[in-house]
Write a protein that holds these residues in place. Structure first.
Motif, PDB file in Angstrom:
ATOM      1  N   ASP A  51      -2.804   2.811  -6.514  1.00  0.00           N
ATOM      2  CA  ASP A  51      -3.977   1.540  -6.190  1.00  0.00           C
ATOM      3  C   ASP A  51      -4.921   0.346  -6.450  1.00  0.00           C
ATOM      4  O   ASP A  51      -4.670  -0.814  -5.713  1.00  0.00           O
ATOM      5  CB  ASP A  51      -5.048   2.790  -5.379  1.00  0.00           C
ATOM      6  CG  ASP A  51      -6.098   3.019  -6.323  1.00  0.00           C
ATOM      7  OD1 ASP A  51      -5.297   3.268  -7.481  1.00  0.00           O
ATOM      8  OD2 ASP A  51      -7.448   3.547  -5.896  1.00  0.00           O
ATOM      9  N   GLN A  52      -5.188   0.754  -7.721  1.00  0.00           N
ATOM     10  CA  GLN A  52      -5.569  -0.885  -8.257  1.00  0.00           C
ATOM     11  C   GLN A  52      -4.755  -2.447  -8.577  1.00  0.00           C
ATOM     12  O   GLN A  52      -5.652  -2.896  -8.902  1.00  0.00           O
ATOM     13  CB  GLN A  52      -6.073  -0.553  -9.239  1.00  0.00           C
ATOM     14  CG  GLN A  52      -5.080   0.440 -10.414  1.00  0.00           C
ATOM     15  CD  GLN A  52      -5.707   0.504 -12.110  1.00  0.00           C
ATOM     16  OE1 GLN A  52      -7.114  -0.141 -12.442  1.00  0.00           O
ATOM     17  NE2 GLN A  52      -5.232   1.223 -12.727  1.00  0.00           N
ATOM     18  N   TRP A  53      -3.099  -1.422  -8.229  1.00  0.00           N
ATOM     19  CA  TRP A  53      -2.798  -2.336  -7.911  1.00  0.00           C
ATOM     20  C   TRP A  53      -2.309  -3.428  -7.261  1.00  0.00           C
ATOM     21  O   TRP A  53      -0.920  -4.911  -7.045  1.00  0.00           O
ATOM     22  CB  TRP A  53      -1.023  -2.637  -8.532  1.00  0.00           C
ATOM     23  CG  TRP A  53      -1.657  -2.034 -10.328  1.00  0.00           C
ATOM     24  CD1 TRP A  53      -2.106  -1.452 -10.513  1.00  0.00           C
ATOM     25  CD2 TRP A  53      -1.484  -3.532 -11.782  1.00  0.00           C
ATOM     26  NE1 TRP A  53      -1.537  -0.097 -12.444  1.00  0.00           N
ATOM     27  CE2 TRP A  53      -2.000  -2.132 -12.754  1.00  0.00           C
ATOM     28  CE3 TRP A  53      -1.362  -4.085 -11.925  1.00  0.00           C
ATOM     29  CZ2 TRP A  53      -1.541  -2.679 -14.222  1.00  0.00           C
ATOM     30  CZ3 TRP A  53      -1.233  -4.768 -13.525  1.00  0.00           C
ATOM     31  CH2 TRP A  53      -1.591  -3.690 -13.797  1.00  0.00           C
ATOM     32  N   THR A  63      -3.962  -5.134  -4.819  1.00  0.00           N
ATOM     33  CA  THR A  63      -3.783  -6.524  -4.576  1.00  0.00           C
ATOM     34  C   THR A  63      -3.323  -7.804  -5.342  1.00  0.00           C
ATOM     35  O   THR A  63      -3.004  -8.300  -4.879  1.00  0.00           O
ATOM     36  CB  THR A  63      -5.691  -6.878  -4.180  1.00  0.00           C
ATOM     37  OG1 THR A  63      -6.340  -6.002  -3.302  1.00  0.00           O
ATOM     38  CG2 THR A  63      -6.718  -8.051  -4.423  1.00  0.00           C
ATOM     39  N   LYS A 116      -9.110  -6.539   1.420  1.00  0.00           N
ATOM     40  CA  LYS A 116      -8.248  -6.237   0.331  1.00  0.00           C
ATOM     41  C   LYS A 116      -7.846  -5.052   0.523  1.00  0.00           C
ATOM     42  O   LYS A 116      -7.060  -4.329  -0.045  1.00  0.00           O
ATOM     43  CB  LYS A 116      -9.531  -4.926  -0.632  1.00  0.00           C
ATOM     44  CG  LYS A 116     -10.651  -6.236  -1.654  1.00  0.00           C
ATOM     45  CD  LYS A 116     -11.771  -5.129  -2.045  1.00  0.00           C
ATOM     46  CE  LYS A 116     -12.571  -6.430  -3.233  1.00  0.00           C
ATOM     47  NZ  LYS A 116     -12.979  -7.119  -2.637  1.00  0.00           N
ATOM     48  N   SER A 117      -7.855  -4.269   2.093  1.00  0.00           N
ATOM     49  CA  SER A 117      -6.932  -3.700   2.443  1.00  0.00           C
ATOM     50  C   SER A 117      -6.022  -3.803   3.889  1.00  0.00           C
ATOM     51  O   SER A 117      -6.833  -4.647   4.748  1.00  0.00           O
ATOM     52  CB  SER A 117      -7.929  -2.107   2.730  1.00  0.00           C
ATOM     53  OG  SER A 117      -7.939  -1.755   3.461  1.00  0.00           O
ATOM     54  N   GLU A 158       0.416   3.767  -3.182  1.00  0.00           N
ATOM     55  CA  GLU A 158      -0.418   4.791  -2.496  1.00  0.00           C
ATOM     56  C   GLU A 158      -0.197   6.076  -2.471  1.00  0.00           C
ATOM     57  O   GLU A 158      -0.467   7.010  -2.903  1.00  0.00           O
ATOM     58  CB  GLU A 158      -1.378   4.616  -1.639  1.00  0.00           C
ATOM     59  CG  GLU A 158      -2.039   2.984  -2.785  1.00  0.00           C
ATOM     60  CD  GLU A 158      -3.137   2.316  -1.689  1.00  0.00           C
ATOM     61  OE1 GLU A 158      -3.758   2.821  -0.416  1.00  0.00           O
ATOM     62  OE2 GLU A 158      -3.551   1.488  -1.933  1.00  0.00           O
ATOM     63  N   GLY A 212      -2.805   6.805  -8.451  1.00  0.00           N
ATOM     64  CA  GLY A 212      -2.863   5.741  -9.506  1.00  0.00           C
ATOM     65  C   GLY A 212      -2.474   4.130  -9.383  1.00  0.00           C
ATOM     66  O   GLY A 212      -3.099   3.752  -9.854  1.00  0.00           O
ATOM     67  N   GLU A 258       0.600  -1.196  -0.038  1.00  0.00           N
ATOM     68  CA  GLU A 258       0.042  -0.137  -0.271  1.00  0.00           C
ATOM     69  C   GLU A 258       0.908   1.295  -0.161  1.00  0.00           C
ATOM     70  O   GLU A 258       0.698   2.328   0.137  1.00  0.00           O
ATOM     71  CB  GLU A 258      -0.893   0.123   1.585  1.00  0.00           C
ATOM     72  CG  GLU A 258      -1.882  -0.905   1.217  1.00  0.00           C
ATOM     73  CD  GLU A 258      -2.691  -1.425   2.203  1.00  0.00           C
ATOM     74  OE1 GLU A 258      -3.629  -1.350   2.674  1.00  0.00           O
ATOM     75  OE2 GLU A 258      -2.447  -0.423   3.520  1.00  0.00           O
TER      76      GLU A 258
END
Length: 519
Positions: A145-147, A149, A363-364, A138, A143, A135
């Protein structure tokens, strides 16, 4: 007894470096998420100077009391023939000095409960550690953030895939990396502390006391996040069989805990200067030009953090098999010199499936942190009870000394546990559910195996009676050798009885091999 010959052979510095790489990964990467989680949702504590200093004080004294004093100095004295871990501790506590069968059963059951909770944490640690590190991308670029996981999934799959090569090889690789990690986080924290030296007053426990006195409800909720700074303490004890007591102690006091103190105080100092930094306190300590480098180092460090829990689960499973709480699983010994270094394929791949499921579902790291804490604090409570029994029964510690000390540690442990229960609806139910399932599996196998042995013993005669009952002169012999394997040491093997009944014959050389699980 610690394996001194192994330490002498490998060299204490090398063993200490290996312990640094395997044992302290989990607790060493907690700064990535622990301090900021104190002030984040679900409780969202407003930031003020007294609360920040109070939180820093709580972290300092939690690390000191629970890890340094309780686990490193006290609990690690309770090695069961070189092995650590809560199941080993329960076996030690329920030794020959406990003659009452009911008390012995209660002690062993407590150990099983603690082990079951430990398995629940074993699933969360790799997921939250790797996610918290990735994380950091980020912060470098929103941008990315979608990568987060997908990258986290690739990393954990790779981690579990290399377990088959052995912990000693992994430790040699990870040791230098973790040394670099602790030096880095220590320097980052020190630089921040130099900018705001007043944060060092948090060493005074009065700040923690004032936090509770002024904001009792908020401080109680904060404890559920403060405990994140000591996740990995039980794995530290469980991994004792991997490296020995002395290398672990040296690594902790010389490198690990000084770096942790500096980094946590550094984060507190940063928040005092800029309250908005609480959104990603760890990475905002890092100069912008070095953030991507720190993300890479943190990712590697969290992979190592996962290793400490994975190897602890391997050790715990091995102990459970030896104590009769699990069926015989395939165990690979990965070291020629350390019998505690093992790899269990079934456990490895089962953990991987669970970790992948957690990453996809939560997810986080922020979501997972809410699920973290209940199981580990429950294990703390059980460990305190068991070590008190060992101290009184085996170490012959005076009860007037043992009970007050136990009361202090129990008060701390139970307070953390009850605070963590406030996170039950936010994911805290997961490790408890896993623990309940594991507990049922362990107890069912133990009770079922006991009933099975009892049933077989009732139907098979003792060897002496068996020899007298069958007049061997009237039984024909056949050439060759026959081996009958049995887990009943004094009883005739059922297979031998059935063979003699069916064929009225016995091999010329008949060997009865009793299979007994021991070290």
């Amino acid at each position: 007894m610690e394996k001194r010959s192994t330490i002498k052979k490998a060299g204490l510095p090398i063993m200490s470096l290996g312990a640094l790489g395997v044992v302290f990964g989990d607790i060493g990467t907690s700064p990535l998420y622990a301090f900021e989680d104190i002030f984040r949702a679900p409780h969202a504590i407003p930031i003020t100077e007294p609360r920040v200093l109070g939180a820093a004080s709580l972290v300092f004294w939690t690390l000191t009391l629970i890890v340094s004093v309780k686990y490193v100095l006290v609990v690690m004295r309770a090695d069961n023939d070189g092995e650590g871990g809560i199941m080993s501790l329960s076996s030690l506590a329920a030794g020959k000095r406990i003659r009452n069968k009911r008390n012995k059963t209660v002690i062993l059951t407590a150990g099983i409960l603690g082990a079951a909770l430990f398995y629940g944490d074993g699933m969360i640690t790799p997921a939250i550690s790797v996610l918290s590190a990735v994380e950091g991308l980020e912060v470098v670029n929103p941008g990315f953030d979608q990568w987060v996981t997908p990258i986290a999934l690739v990393i954990v799959i790779a981690l579990f895939s290399v377990q088959r090569f052995g912990i000693h090889r992994i430790g040699r690789l990870f040791g230098p990396v973790m040394l670099l990690w602790f030096i880095s986080i220590g320097i980052l924290g020190l630089l921040s502390v130099i900018s705001s030296p007043a944060v060092l007053t948090a060493i005074n426990p009065a700040h923690a006391i004032d936090f509770f006195a002024g904001d009792t409800g908020i401080a109680f909720l904060a404890l559920g996040s403060v405990v994140l700074c000591v996740t990995g303490a039980e794995a530290l004890y469980a991994d004792m069989g991997q490296f020995g007591r002395t290398p672990i102690r040296i690594s902790w006091f010389a490198i690990t805990v000084p770096a942790l103190y500096l980094n946590y105080f550094g984060q507190a100092a940063l928040v005092l200067r800029d309250p908005d930094a609480i959104n990603n306190t760890f990475y905002l300590l890092v100069p912008a030009a070095l953030q991507i480098v720190m993300v890479i180092l943190a990712t590697v460090a969290t992979v190592i953090a996962s290793q400490s829990m994975i190897s602890g689960v391997f050790s715990m499973t091995r102990q459970a098999i030896h104590l009769g709480y699990l069926p015989p699983l395939k165990i690979r010994h990965s070291s020629d010199s350390e019998r505690g270094q093992v790899y269990i394929p079934a456990v490895n791949w089962g953990l991987l499936v669970c970790v992948v499921g957690l990453i996809v579902a939560f997810k986080s790291s922020a979501n997972l942190s809410s699920a973290y804490g209940i199981a580990v604090t429950g294990t703390f409570v059980v460990t305190t009870v068991l070590i008190t029994i060992v101290a009184i029964k085996r170490w012959k510690l005076n009860k007037f000394i043992a009970f007050p000390l136990a009361a202090i540690f129990l008060f701390v442990d139970i307070t953390f546990f009850t605070s963590s229960l406030t996170k039950f609806d936010h994911g805290g139910w997961f490790p408890l559910a896993v623990g309940a399932i594991i507990f049922i599996i362990l107890t069912t196998w133990a009770v079922g195996s006991k009933l099975q042995r009892r049933a077989i013993s009732a139907k098979t005669p003792l060897l002496k009676k068996f020899a007298k009952k069958y007049d061997l002169d009237n039984i024909s012999t056949s050439p060759g050798t026959a081996v009958y394997i049995t887990t009943l040491e004094r009883h005739a093997p059922p297979a031998l009885i059935e063979y003699m009944r069916g064929f009225n014959s016995i091999a010329e050389n008949t060997i009865i091999l009793s299979m007994v699980t021991t070290n």
